[in-house]
Design a protein around this motif. Structure first.
Motif, short mmCIF file in Angstrom:
data_model
loop_
_atom_site.label_atom_id
_atom_site.label_comp_id
_atom_site.label_asym_id
_atom_site.label_seq_id
_atom_site.Cartn_x
_atom_site.Cartn_y
_atom_site.Cartn_z
N ARG A 167 0.84 -1.20 0.00
CA ARG A 167 0.00 0.00 0.00
C ARG A 167 0.88 1.26 0.00
O ARG A 167 1.96 1.28 0.60
CB ARG A 167 -0.94 0.02 1.21
N LEU A 168 0.39 2.30 -0.66
CA LEU A 168 1.07 3.60 -0.72
C LEU A 168 0.04 4.69 -0.49
O LEU A 168 -0.96 4.78 -1.21
CB LEU A 168 1.73 3.79 -2.10
N ALA A 169 0.25 5.51 0.53
CA ALA A 169 -0.64 6.63 0.84
C ALA A 169 0.04 7.93 0.43
O ALA A 169 1.22 8.15 0.76
CB ALA A 169 -0.99 6.65 2.33
N ILE A 170 -0.68 8.80 -0.28
CA ILE A 170 -0.14 10.09 -0.72
C ILE A 170 -1.13 11.18 -0.35
O ILE A 170 -2.33 11.08 -0.66
CB ILE A 170 0.11 10.09 -2.24
N GLU A 171 -0.63 12.22 0.30
CA GLU A 171 -1.46 13.38 0.64
C GLU A 171 -1.06 14.54 -0.27
O GLU A 171 0.11 14.96 -0.28
CB GLU A 171 -1.29 13.78 2.10
N ALA A 172 -2.00 15.06 -1.02
CA ALA A 172 -1.75 16.19 -1.92
C ALA A 172 -3.03 17.01 -2.05
O ALA A 172 -4.13 16.44 -2.14
CB ALA A 172 -1.30 15.70 -3.30
N ASN A 173 -2.88 18.33 -2.00
CA ASN A 173 -4.02 19.24 -2.14
C ASN A 173 -5.12 18.97 -1.12
O ASN A 173 -6.31 19.09 -1.40
CB ASN A 173 -4.60 19.16 -3.56
N GLY A 174 -4.71 18.57 0.08
CA GLY A 174 -5.66 18.34 1.15
C GLY A 174 -6.40 17.02 1.09
O GLY A 174 -7.30 16.78 1.89
N HIS A 175 -6.04 16.13 0.17
CA HIS A 175 -6.70 14.83 0.04
C HIS A 175 -5.67 13.70 0.16
O HIS A 175 -4.54 13.83 -0.30
CB HIS A 175 -7.42 14.72 -1.31
N VAL A 176 -6.10 12.61 0.79
CA VAL A 176 -5.23 11.45 0.97
C VAL A 176 -5.74 10.31 0.09
O VAL A 176 -6.89 9.88 0.22
CB VAL A 176 -5.21 11.00 2.45
N THR A 177 -4.88 9.86 -0.82
CA THR A 177 -5.22 8.77 -1.73
C THR A 177 -4.41 7.54 -1.37
O THR A 177 -3.20 7.62 -1.14
CB THR A 177 -4.92 9.15 -3.20
N LEU A 178 -5.07 6.39 -1.28
CA LEU A 178 -4.41 5.13 -0.96
C LEU A 178 -4.34 4.28 -2.22
O LEU A 178 -5.37 4.04 -2.87
CB LEU A 178 -5.17 4.39 0.14
N TYR A 179 -3.13 3.82 -2.58
CA TYR A 179 -2.90 3.04 -3.79
C TYR A 179 -2.50 1.61 -3.44
O TYR A 179 -1.91 1.35 -2.39
CB TYR A 179 -1.79 3.66 -4.65
N ASP A 180 -2.79 0.70 -4.37
CA ASP A 180 -2.28 -0.67 -4.33
C ASP A 180 -0.98 -0.70 -5.14
O ASP A 180 -0.99 -0.42 -6.34
CB ASP A 180 -3.32 -1.62 -4.92
N THR A 181 0.13 -1.05 -4.51
CA THR A 181 1.42 -1.05 -5.21
C THR A 181 1.69 -2.36 -5.95
O THR A 181 2.79 -2.52 -6.50
CB THR A 181 2.57 -0.78 -4.23
N LEU A 182 0.72 -3.28 -5.95
CA LEU A 182 0.85 -4.54 -6.68
C LEU A 182 2.14 -5.27 -6.26
O LEU A 182 2.39 -5.42 -5.07
CB LEU A 182 0.81 -4.27 -8.18
N ASP A 183 2.95 -5.70 -7.22
CA ASP A 183 4.18 -6.41 -6.86
C ASP A 183 5.41 -5.51 -6.94
O ASP A 183 6.54 -5.99 -6.92
CB ASP A 183 4.38 -7.63 -7.77
N HIS A 184 5.20 -4.19 -7.01
CA HIS A 184 6.33 -3.27 -7.06
C HIS A 184 7.09 -3.27 -5.74
O HIS A 184 6.49 -3.24 -4.66
CB HIS A 184 5.86 -1.84 -7.35
N GLN A 185 8.39 -3.31 -5.82
CA GLN A 185 9.26 -3.16 -4.65
C GLN A 185 9.88 -1.77 -4.73
O GLN A 185 10.91 -1.56 -5.37
CB GLN A 185 10.33 -4.26 -4.64
N ILE A 186 9.22 -0.81 -4.11
CA ILE A 186 9.58 0.60 -4.26
C ILE A 186 10.85 0.93 -3.50
O ILE A 186 10.99 0.59 -2.33
CB ILE A 186 8.41 1.49 -3.79
N SER A 187 11.75 1.61 -4.20
CA SER A 187 13.03 1.98 -3.58
C SER A 187 13.24 3.49 -3.50
O SER A 187 14.18 3.94 -2.87
CB SER A 187 14.20 1.35 -4.35
N GLY A 188 12.38 4.28 -4.14
CA GLY A 188 12.56 5.73 -4.09
C GLY A 188 11.44 6.45 -4.81
O GLY A 188 10.70 5.86 -5.62
N PHE A 189 11.28 7.75 -4.49
CA PHE A 189 10.24 8.58 -5.09
C PHE A 189 10.86 9.83 -5.71
O PHE A 189 11.93 10.29 -5.28
CB PHE A 189 9.19 9.00 -4.05
N SER A 190 10.17 10.38 -6.70
CA SER A 190 10.62 11.63 -7.32
C SER A 190 9.39 12.39 -7.79
O SER A 190 8.35 11.81 -8.09
CB SER A 190 11.55 11.36 -8.50
N GLN A 191 9.53 13.72 -7.87
CA GLN A 191 8.41 14.56 -8.28
C GLN A 191 8.92 15.63 -9.24
O GLN A 191 10.01 16.17 -9.06
CB GLN A 191 7.76 15.23 -7.07
#
Length: 279
Positions: A167-191
């Motif tokens: 699971r991945l939770a992201i808060e942006a513009n006052g809203h929190v979205t919860l995502y299913d990361t499937l089989d991804h093995q996340i090692s870093g984020f960028s914007q």
């Protein structure tokens, strides 16, 4: 994982000694049970034979699938950890966990209440964790999710990644979205360097746009496959269905085929992700 209290450390140490696992291994499994809201756990530790899954009610899968002694030990330990975290106030989302301990049927399981009654200390449940200094700011992600593997913030956007439960939770513009990361093995984020710029992450598949992930909920409102809000179920405590059991049995068979070299890692991972997406 939050810092254990002295009492919590003592409890985990007792469980480790009784089940013949290390303290660190039991701590990692405790976090997996908490992330599974007390009713399931997805774990990955060498002492448990690598990756595996447990679900309250009897379902257990381990990498060493023919090691029944290991299965029984992990299943018993998960059951006791499940009962243990259920006694912790505000640790689990209300209405999503139901303890099945009833009288003498669980007399061989570890009971927090029993430990207090046998000591000279005050009655009541033992506090496992040292409470955070600011619970509200520390837990901005959806209720029921505990102890993310990593957190971060950039350009008024913040994220919390829960690798154990995908699971991945992201808060942006006052809203929190919860995502299913499937089989991804996340090692870093960028914007992207702009206000409202898209957020990407790096996994074993390279750079991936967050918007490509399935959306689980927005501001705690569940979403269906077409990203439309769906009504909450009237029965919060859903037992393990035969459909779910069939999926886990199929995954176990796929694991056997992969171990025999009949399936490649890519074929196995793709099919496993597809099956888990049906839960």
């Amino acid at each position: 994982m939050n810092q254990l209290t002295p009492e919590g450390s003592s409890i985990i140490n007792q469980l480790a000694q009784r089940y013949h696992f290390s303290f660190d291994a039991v701590c990692s499994l405790l976090q997996s049970v908490i992330n599974g809201n007390g009713s399931m756990a997805q774990f990955n530790h060498p002492e448990f034979g690598g990756s595996g899954q447990w679900m309250r009610g009897g379902m257990i899968m381990v990498g060493d699938m023919f090691n029944n002694q290991l299965k029984n030990s992990i299943s018993g330990l998960c059951q006791e950890l499940s009962d243990l975290v259920a006694s912790q106030p505000n640790l689990l989302q209300k209405g999503s966990f139901q303890s099945q301990s009833q009288g003498s049927q669980q007399q061989n399981n570890y009971s927090v209440g029993q430990q207090q009654q046998n000591s000279n200390g005050p009655s009541g449940p033992v506090s496992l964790f040292v409470p955070p200094s600011n619970t509200q700011s520390a837990n901005w992600w959806p209720a029921g999710l505990q102890f993310p593997n990593s957190t971060g913030a950039q350009n008024n956007v913040r994220y919390a990644y829960f690798a154990t439960i995908n699971r991945l939770a992201i808060e942006a513009n006052g809203h929190v979205t919860l995502y299913d990361t499937l089989d991804h093995q996340i090692s870093g984020f960028s914007q992207q360097q702009s206000v409202g710029g898209s957020l990407s992450f790096t996994s074993q598949y390279g750079l991936v746009d967050v918007n490509s992930l399935p959306v689980i909920s927005v501001d705690n409102v569940p979403m269906d496959a077409k990203s439309k809000p769906v009504q909450q179920s009237a029965a919060p405590n859903k037992p393990v269905s035969s459909h779910e059991e069939d999926i886990f049995v199929t995954i176990e068979k796929l694991t056997d085929l992969k171990n025999k070299g009949i399936l490649t890692d890519e074929e196995y991972n793709a099919k496993k992700a597809e099956l888990l997406g049906r839960l």
